[in-house]
Scaffold this active site. Structure first.
Site, PDB file in Angstrom:
ATOM      1  N   SER A 179       0.834  -1.204   0.000  1.00  0.00           N
ATOM      2  CA  SER A 179       0.000   0.000   0.000  1.00  0.00           C
ATOM      3  C   SER A 179       0.865   1.249   0.000  1.00  0.00           C
ATOM      4  O   SER A 179       2.000   1.234   0.498  1.00  0.00           O
ATOM      5  CB  SER A 179      -0.907   0.025   1.225  1.00  0.00           C
ATOM      6  OG  SER A 179      -0.172   0.394   2.387  1.00  0.00           O
ATOM      7  N   ASP A 180       0.336   2.318  -0.555  1.00  0.00           N
ATOM      8  CA  ASP A 180       0.934   3.620  -0.300  1.00  0.00           C
ATOM      9  C   ASP A 180       0.736   3.918   1.182  1.00  0.00           C
ATOM     10  O   ASP A 180      -0.066   3.285   1.873  1.00  0.00           O
ATOM     11  CB  ASP A 180       0.290   4.694  -1.181  1.00  0.00           C
ATOM     12  CG  ASP A 180       1.232   5.873  -1.428  1.00  0.00           C
ATOM     13  OD1 ASP A 180       2.147   6.089  -0.620  1.00  0.00           O
ATOM     14  OD2 ASP A 180       1.047   6.571  -2.443  1.00  0.00           O
TER      15      ASP A 180
END
Length: 565
Positions: A179-180
Site C-alpha cells: 500500500s501507499d
C-alpha cells in the site's frame, strides 16, 4: 526507502545523488540510459542499507498540471512507459534491491487524491494505464504500490478487480502489492493487498486471524502473500546477503561517488531536448567569437533541480550552470550572472553581452496539482525571479539578439516567447538533478549532441485539450472532487492533438527534438506478414549524434480510434 529518482535522505542530507527525474529520463527515449539510471540508483540504496526502492514511478501524464508528472517515466504514452521501465527494473534489482513500481492505478492527479474516484472503463485501463506496469511485470519487478485514490468507486488498495484480477491474474505478477502510506481502509488481503504500510492498522495478526476464523480470509491467501514477499526477496538476491547488509545504521553512509555523479551528468545530458535552434545558434564556441556571456535567472546557486514530496532528493551538491559555463569557455570569455529579480539590471546585463542564456523554471510536488502551466506559477520557494519569468525572457530577448532559453520544469509548460525572433535556441531538460549545470553546459557547447525527445506535449495555451471540470479535477466540488471522469478515453496527450488536428504555434509536439546533425531515412520496407518495418538511417551531417526512431500506427478508416499511436 523513497524514492523514484534517488535515495531520499533527510536525516543525513547531502549523502546521496540527486539523479535526473523520471520524466527527464523519459525524455532520453534511451533504453541503455534507463538501465544505467536504475543500476546507479540501486547501488546507492544498497550502500544505504535499503533493500526496497520505492520507485520507479510509472503513471501516465493524463493531466498536464498533475503535481507528480515529474516523477513518472511514461510521459503521455503507454508504450513509451512499457519500453523504458524494463531496463530500470532490471538495473535496480541487479543491485539486490527490490524495485517498487507505483502508483497502481489511475493515480493521475493530486487534487483530493485521498478520496477521488477515477471513473475509467476497462479498455482505457488496459490500453492506456496498465502497459507500463505490465512492462515492469515482464521485467520481474518484485513489488508494486497501490495508490490513494479509488477506481470506479472502490479504493485502489482493496480493489479486487484491479489487484487480484487484472494485476495478479491477467499480467501474471509474481511479486507483492504494497500500500501507499496510509492508503489502506480494510484488511484487504483477499482483494490482493499483501503488505500494509507504514503500520499494521488492518493487516495485523489479530484481524487476519479473526478473518480466518470467520472464513472471510483463507489460509491459502495468507500463504500466497507470504510466498510473494519471499519470492521478491529471493529472486532479487536480498536473502543472499549477510544481515549486516540491511543494517539501518548504514543510512548514514555517504553513497555518492565520483562514478555516480559522472553518471548523473551523462544521463542529464542525454535527456536534454533541443526544442529550437535558429541559424545554428547552438552549439556555442568555447573559444573566440563570444567574448561575453550573460547568465540570467536560475543559472546560479539557485538552479532548479528537483521536485518536492517523496520524489525529492537532497543532493550531495549542485553544479551551478554559471560555473559550468565559465569552466567551458576559460578566462578569455567573461561570464556574468544576474538572478533576474530586477528586470532592469537583467536587461542591462543582457544588452552588454554577446549572448544571453536565460535559465527559467518552476516546480511541483506531491499532494497538490500545479496552479497553471505558466512559468510564473510554482517556484515561490526558488531564489530570484519567481513570478515574472515570461516577462524576463521577453525583456532579455528584446535586449539581446542571441538569447538562449534553458528550461527546468516538472512537466508541460507554456512558452509564449518561443517564437520571438531573438530567442534563437531553447533547451529543456525537465528536472535534471544535481548535475544540471554540467549537463546543460555539455549540450550548449557541443560536447554532447542533444538527442532527447519530448515525452509529452508542450501546449500552445492553458487547457488546450479542453478538459471539462468533470474530467479534471472532478465533481461535484472541483476543490474537493469525489469523481473524475475519463470520458476522453484513449485521446490523451498527442492522440488528442492528432485527432483534433491542432497546429503548434508557441508549443511543441510529443516526440519533438532537434540535433546538431542531420539524419536521412531510406530503404523503408514493410512486411505485413511478419509485422516488421525496416529501414536504413544515415547520419548525413558533420557531427556524431544519436537518432531516436519513432514509428506511429493507426487503424485504417476506423471511427473512434486515435489517428496515431
Amino acid at each position: 526507502n523513497d524514492g523514484p529518482q534517488g535515495f531520499r535522505d533527510n536525516v543525513h542530507p547531502g549523502t546521496t545523488t540527486a539523479w535526473p527525474s523520471g520524466l527527464s529520463m523519459a525524455a532520453s527515449w534511451d533504453v541503455a540510459a534507463m538501465g544505467e539510471w536504475g543500476t546507479g540508483m540501486g547501488k546507492e540504496f544498497y550502500a544505504k542499507g535499503a533493500n526496497v526502492q520505492l520507485g520507479p514511478g510509472l503513471c501516465l501524464a493524463r493531466v498536464p498540471r498533475n503535481g507528480r508528472n515529474f516523477e513518472y517515466l511514461s510521459g503521455e504514452d503507454p508504450f513509451l512507459g512499457y519500453t523504458l521501465v524494463q531496463p530500470v527494473i532490471k538495473g535496480i534489482q541487479s543491485q539486490k534491491v527490490v524495485a517498487n513500481a507505483k502508483h497502481y492505478i489511475n493515480n493521475n492527479q493530486e487534487t483530493n487524491r485521498g478520496a477521488v474516484s477515477e471513473e475509467v472503463d476497462e479498455r482505457t485501463r488496459f490500453e492506456m494505464y496498465y502497459p507500463a506496469f505490465a512492462g515492469a511485470v515482464e521485467a520481474g519487478v518484485g513489488s508494486i504500490m497501490c495508490s490513494y485514490n479509488k477506481i470506479n468507486g472502490i479504493w485502489s488498495c482493496e480493489n479486487s478487480l484491479t489487484l487480484a484480477g487484472d494485476l495478479k491474474n491477467v499480467t501474471g505478477f509474481q511479486g507483492y502489492v504494497m500500500s501507499d502510506w496510509g492508503a489502506t481502509h480494510s484488511t484487504s488481503i483477499m482483494e490482493g493487498l499483501d503488505v500494509e504500510m507504514p503500520g499494521a492498522g488492518f493487516m495485523n495478526a489479530d484481524m487476519i486471524s479473526a478473518g480466518i476464523a470467520a472464513k472471510n480470509i483463507s489460509q491459502d491467501k495468507v500463504d500466497d502473500s507470504v510466498y510473494r514477499i519471499l519470492w521478491a526477496m529471493f529472486s532479487v538476491g536480498v536473502m543472499d546477503e549477510p544481515a549486516s547488509a540491511w543494517d539501518w545504521k548504514k543510512q548514514a553512509t555517504n553513497s555518492t561517488t565520483e562514478a555516480s555523479v559522472n553518471s548523473a551528468r551523462h544521463l542529464a545530458a542525454v535527456s536534454q531536448v533541443l526544442l529550437k535552434n535558429e541559424n545554428n545558434a547552438l552549439p556555442l564556441p568555447k573559444t573566440g567569437g563570444k567574448r561575453s556571456i550573460a547568465v540570467i535567472g536560475f543559472g546560479g546557486d539557485n538552479a532548479v533541480v528537483h521536485g518536492g514530496g517523496s520524489g525529492s532528493v537532497v543532493p550531495s551538491y549542485v553544479v551551478p550552470p554559471k560555473d559550468a559555463i565559465a569552466a567551458k569557455v576559460g578566462k578569455n570569455t567573461q561570464v556574468s550572472f544576474d538572478d533576474g529579480a530586477d528586470l532592469t539590471k537583467a536587461t542591462a546585463l543582457a544588452s552588454s553581452a554577446d549572448v544571453a542564456i536565460v535559465f527559467v523554471g518552476t516546480l511541483s510536488h506531491e499532494g497538490g496539482d500545479r496552479a497553471s502551466l505558466s512559468l510564473d506559477d510554482g517556484c515561490d520557494g526558488c531564489k530570484g525571479n519567481t513570478n515574472n519569468q515570461n516577462a524576463m525572457v521577453a525583456a532579455v530577448a528584446g535586449a539581446n539578439a542571441n538569447t538562449i532559453v534553458v528550461l527546468s520544469v516538472p512537466g508541460a509548460i507554456l512558452m509564449p516567447w518561443s517564437t520571438h525572433p531573438n530567442v534563437t535556441a531553447i533547451v529543456m531538460g525537465f528536472l535534471a538533478g544535481q548535475q544540471v549545470g554540467n549537463a546543460v553546459a555539455d549540450v550548449l557547447f557541443g560536447d554532447v549532441n542533444p538527442s532527447g525527445r519530448l515525452p509529452l506535449t508542450m501546449p500552445n495555451k492553458e487547457n488546450e485539450r479542453e478538459m471539462s471540470v468533470e474530467q479534471w479535477p472532478g465533481l461535484p466540488d472541483p476543490s474537493n472532487p469525489l469523481f473524475a471522469m475519463y470520458s476522453e478515453q484513449l485521446l490523451v496527450g498527442y492522440r488528442y492533438y492528432e485527432d483534433k488536428q491542432i497546429p503548434f504555434t508557441t508549443g511543441f509536439p510529443f516526440g519533438h527534438g532537434l540535433s546538431y546533425t542531420t539524419f536521412a531515412y531510406s530503404n523503408i520496407q514493410v512486411d505485413a506478414g511478419r509485422r516488421t518495418v525496416s529501414f536504413d538511417v544515415e547520419n548525413t551531417g558533420k557531427v556524431v549524434g544519436d537518432e531516436v526512431v519513432q514509428l506511429y500506427l493507426g487503424f485504417p478508416e476506423t471511427a473512434g480510434e486515435p489517428p496515431l499511436q
